[in-house]
Every structure is written in structure tokens, then in C-alpha cells.
Motif scaffolding. Structure first.
Motif, PDB file in Angstrom:
ATOM      1  N   PRO A   1      15.551 -15.702   5.161  1.00 46.77           N
ATOM      2  CA  PRO A   1      15.228 -16.454   3.957  1.00 46.77           C
ATOM      3  C   PRO A   1      14.279 -15.684   3.063  1.00 46.77           C
ATOM      4  N   ALA A   2      14.331 -15.968   1.795  1.00 42.86           N
ATOM      5  CA  ALA A   2      13.461 -15.287   0.827  1.00 42.86           C
ATOM      6  C   ALA A   2      12.046 -15.811   0.945  1.00 42.86           C
ATOM      7  N   LYS A   3      11.103 -14.932   1.228  1.00 44.47           N
ATOM      8  CA  LYS A   3       9.696 -15.285   1.342  1.00 44.47           C
ATOM      9  C   LYS A   3       8.881 -14.261   0.567  1.00 44.47           C
ATOM     10  N   THR A   4       7.611 -14.540   0.432  1.00 48.09           N
ATOM     11  CA  THR A   4       6.717 -13.608  -0.235  1.00 48.09           C
ATOM     12  C   THR A   4       5.885 -12.875   0.799  1.00 48.09           C
ATOM     13  N   SER A   5       5.955 -11.566   0.785  1.00 51.39           N
ATOM     14  CA  SER A   5       5.204 -10.762   1.743  1.00 51.39           C
ATOM     15  C   SER A   5       3.849 -10.386   1.168  1.00 51.39           C
ATOM     16  N   PRO A   6       2.795 -10.378   1.996  1.00 53.16           N
ATOM     17  CA  PRO A   6       1.485  -9.937   1.513  1.00 53.16           C
ATOM     18  C   PRO A   6       1.483  -8.460   1.152  1.00 53.16           C
ATOM     19  N   TYR A   7       2.526  -7.731   1.546  1.00 48.64           N
ATOM     20  CA  TYR A   7       2.595  -6.303   1.268  1.00 48.64           C
ATOM     21  C   TYR A   7       3.322  -6.009  -0.050  1.00 48.64           C
ATOM     22  N   ASP A   8       3.866  -7.025  -0.702  1.00 45.63           N
ATOM     23  CA  ASP A   8       4.655  -6.783  -1.909  1.00 45.63           C
ATOM     24  C   ASP A   8       3.788  -6.400  -3.105  1.00 45.63           C
ATOM     25  N   SER A   9       2.547  -6.909  -3.154  1.00 48.94           N
ATOM     26  CA  SER A   9       1.752  -6.756  -4.361  1.00 48.94           C
ATOM     27  C   SER A   9       0.859  -5.522  -4.366  1.00 48.94           C
ATOM     28  N   ALA A  10       0.630  -4.893  -3.208  1.00 49.97           N
ATOM     29  CA  ALA A  10      -0.273  -3.749  -3.156  1.00 49.97           C
ATOM     30  C   ALA A  10       0.036  -2.901  -1.931  1.00 49.97           C
ATOM     31  N   HIS A  11      -0.407  -1.668  -1.980  1.00 48.16           N
ATOM     32  CA  HIS A  11      -0.271  -0.765  -0.844  1.00 48.16           C
ATOM     33  C   HIS A  11      -1.630  -0.664  -0.150  1.00 48.16           C
ATOM     34  N   PHE A  12      -1.632  -1.027   1.137  1.00 48.03           N
ATOM     35  CA  PHE A  12      -2.866  -1.017   1.898  1.00 48.03           C
ATOM     36  C   PHE A  12      -2.871   0.166   2.857  1.00 48.03           C
ATOM     37  N   SER A  13      -4.075   0.553   3.278  1.00 52.15           N
ATOM     38  CA  SER A  13      -4.225   1.658   4.222  1.00 52.15           C
ATOM     39  C   SER A  13      -5.493   1.429   5.023  1.00 52.15           C
ATOM     40  N   TRP A  14      -5.828   2.387   5.908  1.00 53.94           N
ATOM     41  CA  TRP A  14      -7.058   2.243   6.684  1.00 53.94           C
ATOM     42  C   TRP A  14      -8.293   2.312   5.803  1.00 53.94           C
ATOM     43  N   ARG A  15      -8.162   2.891   4.596  1.00 61.88           N
ATOM     44  CA  ARG A  15      -9.282   2.930   3.648  1.00 61.88           C
ATOM     45  C   ARG A  15      -9.286   1.731   2.721  1.00 61.88           C
ATOM     46  N   LYS A  16      -8.143   1.046   2.617  1.00 60.24           N
ATOM     47  CA  LYS A  16      -8.034  -0.142   1.772  1.00 60.24           C
ATOM     48  C   LYS A  16      -7.431  -1.262   2.621  1.00 60.24           C
ATOM     49  N   PRO A  17      -8.270  -1.971   3.388  1.00 64.31           N
ATOM     50  CA  PRO A  17      -7.768  -2.956   4.350  1.00 64.31           C
ATOM     51  C   PRO A  17      -7.056  -4.133   3.683  1.00 64.31           C
ATOM     52  N   VAL A  18      -6.127  -4.711   4.437  1.00 62.02           N
ATOM     53  CA  VAL A  18      -5.499  -5.961   4.023  1.00 62.02           C
ATOM     54  C   VAL A  18      -6.568  -7.051   4.000  1.00 62.02           C
ATOM     55  N   PRO A  19      -6.679  -7.851   2.937  1.00 63.48           N
ATOM     56  CA  PRO A  19      -7.668  -8.942   2.906  1.00 63.48           C
ATOM     57  C   PRO A  19      -7.477  -9.877   4.100  1.00 63.48           C
ATOM     58  N   ARG A  20      -8.565 -10.373   4.627  1.00 64.53           N
ATOM     59  CA  ARG A  20      -8.489 -11.186   5.844  1.00 64.53           C
ATOM     60  C   ARG A  20      -7.701 -12.479   5.634  1.00 64.53           C
ATOM     61  N   ASN A  21      -7.696 -12.992   4.423  1.00 67.56           N
ATOM     62  CA  ASN A  21      -6.936 -14.218   4.173  1.00 67.56           C
ATOM     63  C   ASN A  21      -5.435 -13.955   4.015  1.00 67.56           C
ATOM     64  N   ARG A  22      -5.017 -12.679   4.152  1.00 65.24           N
ATOM     65  CA  ARG A  22      -3.597 -12.348   4.032  1.00 65.24           C
ATOM     66  C   ARG A  22      -3.073 -11.638   5.284  1.00 65.24           C
ATOM     67  N   LEU A  23      -3.821 -11.730   6.393  1.00 70.47           N
ATOM     68  CA  LEU A  23      -3.381 -11.129   7.644  1.00 70.47           C
ATOM     69  C   LEU A  23      -2.137 -11.846   8.175  1.00 70.47           C
ATOM     70  N   ARG A  24      -1.261 -11.069   8.774  1.00 76.10           N
ATOM     71  CA  ARG A  24      -0.080 -11.655   9.403  1.00 76.10           C
ATOM     72  C   ARG A  24      -0.452 -12.315  10.733  1.00 76.10           C
ATOM     73  N   GLU A  25       0.504 -12.999  11.333  1.00 74.89           N
ATOM     74  CA  GLU A  25       0.280 -13.610  12.636  1.00 74.89           C
ATOM     75  C   GLU A  25      -0.024 -12.533  13.672  1.00 74.89           C
ATOM     76  N   LEU A  26      -0.975 -12.816  14.556  1.00 76.55           N
ATOM     77  CA  LEU A  26      -1.359 -11.886  15.601  1.00 76.55           C
ATOM     78  C   LEU A  26      -0.161 -11.604  16.515  1.00 76.55           C
ATOM     79  N   GLN A  27       0.162 -10.309  16.693  1.00 74.05           N
ATOM     80  CA  GLN A  27       1.323  -9.914  17.489  1.00 74.05           C
ATOM     81  C   GLN A  27       0.940  -8.766  18.425  1.00 74.05           C
ATOM     82  N   PRO A  28       0.258  -9.062  19.538  1.00 80.60           N
ATOM     83  CA  PRO A  28      -0.164  -7.991  20.457  1.00 80.60           C
ATOM     84  C   PRO A  28       0.998  -7.467  21.295  1.00 80.60           C
ATOM     85  N   ASP A  29       0.776  -6.309  21.921  1.00 78.09           N
ATOM     86  CA  ASP A  29       1.771  -5.751  22.838  1.00 78.09           C
ATOM     87  C   ASP A  29       1.721  -6.440  24.200  1.00 78.09           C
TER      88      ASP A  29
END
Length: 284
Positions: A20-48
Motif C-alpha cells: 500500500p502507498a505510505k509515506t516514508s520518513p526517508y522520502d523528505s531528506a537524506h540521513f547519515s551518521w552525521r545527520k541522524p534521523v529525528p527521534r520522532n521519525r524512528l522506524r519500529e525497532l527491528q533487532p537481529d
């Protein structure tokens, strides 16, 4: 057989097409280890963890994640020539999200105890304790890391360094893991992976290849409690016999960034190790 492999090749495109069509938090900006994803836009926790089958999802860019065996006890199968017992305390995996699809992982076995004895002996005759072998891993996701579709796939490459002395394996080891995830419903996910490793046997001073296919079903019983059931097989060029286990682990989702788990690996033949563990995942 040809139809089976063709279906596997077409599976990603079919599942993505149905997503289904959804909005990804990654669509609006490019994040990196120097530019972290905002905490209010973190994805669901998915550990190994907690199973052998790993997640194809990476850690959000610029964030750290700790996955730890607080305690793991491993007893060798009854069909082995000798008896081995391992106890791991605070066996930790540190992860850093490097980019949208890649993370760097450092496996730190902070304290381990390994004991050995012949099958006909009553007392442990050899014991080693201390810091284990450090492992450096890199995970890169190819499909579905935004968690919006029904299919995800990644590859993990690792090298294990002989830093543990007598506690470790005694030489560098290498491996590659190919995990996939298929969303069956809002509550159920089917995970599978194939792992190939170049291992080292300290006693024979020889290398051998290990092949580990596995499959797991994760089901959310409630919003806070889940259950992982898993089937694992293992074959190597040294013993040339299959080792199989059925694993079960309940999961407790305390907060969006903290998860607890415990479980066991039930041996299905006499060569397979018996394992018991308690662990956690924490994201910062």
C-alpha cells in the motif's frame, strides 16, 4: 524446481507491487551518521535477536543500538565425542546506523567461560574464561528497509578476529548472511536466511565451511508481547552431518526503544547443542 527458483526471483517485485502507498520518513531528506534521523521519525525497532534468523532491517541512520545476551548457557549435544559447556555474560552487539540502508556492527563477548571434558570423565578437565573473539559486521539492505512494503532483503558480511585467546576459536573466521522478511499480516512476519561461514577448528588446526539455513515466524500476541518460533539446520564439511533445532522465544516490548527476550534452542538430534538465554535490545 525451475518454477520454484523463478518464484523466488519474482517474489520481491510481486510483494512490492502489492504494497500500500505510505509515506516514508526517508522520502523528505537524506540521513547519515552525521545527520541522524529525528527521534520522532524512528522506524519500529527491528533487532537481529533473539533467534538465529536475523532481521534484514538496519538501524536508523545516526542512532546506536545495543543487542545483548545478558546470559547464555550452551551445552554440547550428547552425540559428540566430548562434553563442552559455554557460559556467556553480557555478550553484546553494538550497532551504528551509517546511512539509509547500511549499519556497522561490533560484536563484543565481554566475558565467557568455556569448559571441556571427555565423555567418560566426571569432572571438567579444561577451563578457560575471559574476553572472547571480537566480530566486525556490516549490514546493507537492498529492498524494503523503509518498512513500508511486505518484503525486505539484506546481506551481512563479517570477520571474527582471534582476540579471545583460549576462550576464542583461535583464528580469524569469515561469513556472509542473506536474511529476508515477508510480512504475512499486521501481526505475523515470516523470516528466513541462508548463512555460509569459513570456520576454524583449533583442535585439528583446519578450516571448514559451515552452512546454516533457518526460518522463523514472529507473531504479535498483543501490542507488548510477541513470540518467535524458529527452525534451524546446520551442516559443515568437517562432521558432514546435519544438526537441527527448534527454537522458541517470547518477546516483551517494554517501550518503542527497549525490548526484552528469553528462550531456548531445543535440540532435535544428538549432535545439536542445547541453549538457554536471556537478553535485551536498547536503541538510543
Amino acid at each position: 524446481m525451475k518454477r520454484f527458483f523463478l518464484s523466488l526471483l519474482l517474489l520481491p517485485s510481486l510483494t512490492l507491487a502489492q504494497a500500500p502507498a505510505k509515506t516514508s520518513p526517508y522520502d523528505s531528506a537524506h540521513f547519515s551518521w552525521r545527520k541522524p534521523v529525528p527521534r520522532n521519525r524512528l522506524r519500529e525497532l527491528q533487532p537481529d535477536r533473539p533467534g538465529v534468523t536475523e532481521s534484514p532491517f538496519t538501524v536508523d541512520a545516526g542512532h546506536f543500538q545495543l543487542e545483548m545476551d545478558a546470559l547464555r548457557l550452551i551445552n554440547s549435544g550428547s552425540g559428540n565425542d566430548g562434553k563442552n559447556r559455554e557460559l556467556h555474560l553480557a555478550y553484546s552487539m553494538l550497532k551504528l546506523g551509517l546511512s539509509r540502508r547500511t549499519d556497522l556492527q561490533l560484536e563484543l563477548p565481554l566475558y565467557s567461560v568455556a569448559k571441556q571434558r571427555p565423555s567418560d570423565a566426571d569432572d571438567w578437565q579444561e577451563r578457560h574464561a575471559g574476553f572472547g573473539d571480537v566480530t566486525v559486521r556490516v549490514k546493507h539492505n537492498f529492498v524494503g528497509d523503509d518498512q513500508l512494503g511486505k518484503f525486505a532483503m539484506s546481506v551481512i558480511g563479517y570477520v571474527r578476529l582471534p582476540s579471545g585467546g583460549n576462550v576464542g576459536d583461535g583464528a580469524a573466521e569469515y561469513g556472509v548472511v542473506l536474511p529476508i522478511d515477508l510480512e504475512l499480516s499486521d501481526k505475523a512476519n515470516l523470516e528466513a536466511q541462508v548463512e555460509a561461514d569459513l570456520k576454524y577448528d583449533r583442535e585439528t588446526n583446519q578450516r571448514y565451511v559451515r552452512f546454516v539455513p533457518s526460518m522463523a515466524l514472529e507473531y504479535d500476541l498483543t501490542e507488548k508481547v510477541g513470540l518467535v518460533t524458529e527452525a534451524v539446520a546446520m551442516w559443515n564439511t568437517e562432521q558432514r552431518r546435519w544438526q537441527t533445532s527448534a527454537n522458541i522465544a517470547p518477546i516483551f516490548k517494554v517501550t518503542p526503544n527497549l525490548q526484552l527476550d528469553l528462550g531456548t534452542h531445543l535440540a532435535l538430534n544428538r549432535l545439536t547443542d542445547h541453549e538457554y538465554f536471556v537478553g535485551l535490545t536498547f536503541r538510543r
